[in-house]
Design an enzyme around this catalytic site. Sequence first.
Site, mmCIF file in Angstrom:
data_model
loop_
_atom_site.group_PDB
_atom_site.id
_atom_site.type_symbol
_atom_site.label_atom_id
_atom_site.label_comp_id
_atom_site.label_asym_id
_atom_site.label_seq_id
_atom_site.Cartn_x
_atom_site.Cartn_y
_atom_site.Cartn_z
ATOM 1 C CE LYS A 76 37.995 -31.105 24.370
ATOM 2 N NZ LYS A 76 37.083 -32.220 24.666
ATOM 3 C CB SER A 151 33.782 -30.351 25.593
ATOM 4 O OG SER A 151 34.547 -31.537 25.505
ATOM 5 C CB SER A 175 33.503 -34.144 23.995
ATOM 6 O OG SER A 175 32.760 -33.522 24.995
HETATM 7 N N1 GLN Z 1 28.566 -33.058 27.080
HETATM 8 C C1 GLN Z 1 29.054 -34.075 27.942
HETATM 9 C C2 GLN Z 1 29.451 -33.481 29.264
HETATM 10 O O1 GLN Z 1 29.272 -32.338 29.451
HETATM 11 C C3 GLN Z 1 30.198 -34.795 27.302
HETATM 12 C C4 GLN Z 1 31.468 -34.094 27.429
HETATM 13 C C5 GLN Z 1 32.637 -34.853 26.923
HETATM 14 O O2 GLN Z 1 32.516 -35.857 26.231
HETATM 15 N N2 GLN Z 1 33.814 -34.379 27.313
HETATM 16 O O3 GLN Z 1 29.930 -34.124 30.147
#
Ligand code: GLN
Length: 475
Positions: A76, A151, A175
Amino acid sequence: MNTFASLREIQDEIKSGTTSCSQVVEACLNNIDKYSHLNAFLEVYPQEALAKAVEIDYKITNGTAGRLAGLVVGLKDMLCYRDHHLQAGSKILEGFESQFNGTAVQRLLDEDAIIIGRQNCDEFGMGSSNENSAFGPSVNGIGKDRVPGGSSGGSAVAVQMDMCQVSLGTDTGGSVRQPAAFTGVIGLKPTYSRISRYGLVAYASSFDSIGIISKNLQDNALILQVISGKDAFDSTVSRNPVPEFNILEEIGPSRIGYIKESLETTRVQQEVKTNTLRQLKSLQEMGHQVEAVDFPLIEYVLPTYYLLTTAEASSNLSRYDGVKYGYRSDNEESLDSFYKSTRSEGFGQEVQKRIMLGTFVLSADYCDAFYKKAQKVRRLIKDKTTELFQKYDFVVMPTAPTTAFELGTFTDNPLEMCWSDLFTVPASVSGNPAISIPNGVDKNGLPVGFQIIADDFNEQGLYALSNAIFRARDN
Ligand code: GLN
């Protein structure tokens, strides 16, 4: 040759001469090319990966290869890989190159894994659909204009479509698990502090965790084994011994609690509910004790998460000012206007919104009412979770309330998207380990995820129960 079998099978084939690392890398590169429209990779390292493959093939012949020889990994765009670009999906890190390898990355390389490229994601990990990337969204390989989740969207799609065998993602509030669920693969978020965060771009440091996305459970366990454990560069890493995760041990009859609220909420899609109930029944048939548990605090989990993560993000992201790294605005009228322009031009909308919210909740007038209160609620949630694990070996619920939604669904109302995190955020607030495994599909053929949460540091249990579930399905 089945290039996308488990690592162990690939290694057996390499040893017997039916395939080679080079062939495995080539197969991945072909898929990266074939599915380039899915926008899963921001950058690919074909020459490097092929050269490394030749080197590792040679090591295999000599019997000097590491434990991950034959494994192709994607990263990532949040993980430092020395001398390679790193942007956290953001314009603000334009042109930035990592000066060092993150600990997890270094440990993969030490065991001869091959890194094939960096993967698309929501900017700084903020989002649940991969639509907040400065490089445009990644798209779910299932088609139908569906998001891959976020994400770590690109990382999940890369595994889904066999562009690599494993991806390292990051999971702050879901994410890794939610995109794994949306793309029908496995996603593990280990216990907070299990894996060093050195070389991981910070979003919300007390939540951030590297996570592992794979199709194969044994591979997932082996990678966790390799990258976990204490690290001189990150004093927050647990000193708990790292067990042999790669042995998928048998699991005896367990006490499993399912969060009642997760199936009662009107936000849960009917088929997600049906598939979850079917899985619960099957767990009972396998000899486990399955019971509904109340977790009324679930109502407070999202607000707690969003207050604390935005507060931490506002502090973590203050370093991007146009002076130290990456993008700098050419507005140099005054220092103030230079900072302002750099940050307004460099950060996307969602990130700006979160920095502002975080700055607000930390401000002197509101800190007690929001930030400190949220910290207290986090403690309550942790205590309640610890209590649950005195009674149960595992707590389960769907990974996400719905299957993958269409691109653009939340463009006009981004706040609504946070409901997608409703079931993943609890284990992030409490720091417990959790895994998402595939659990059938909905009427449109879109994958559903089943989430298992365990007591702190019991990743072994997550793997063992997941393995038992897979085996029961095979029979
Ligand atoms: N969707 C969540 C957020 O926007 C989780 C994101 C993540 O785990 N990096 O914060």
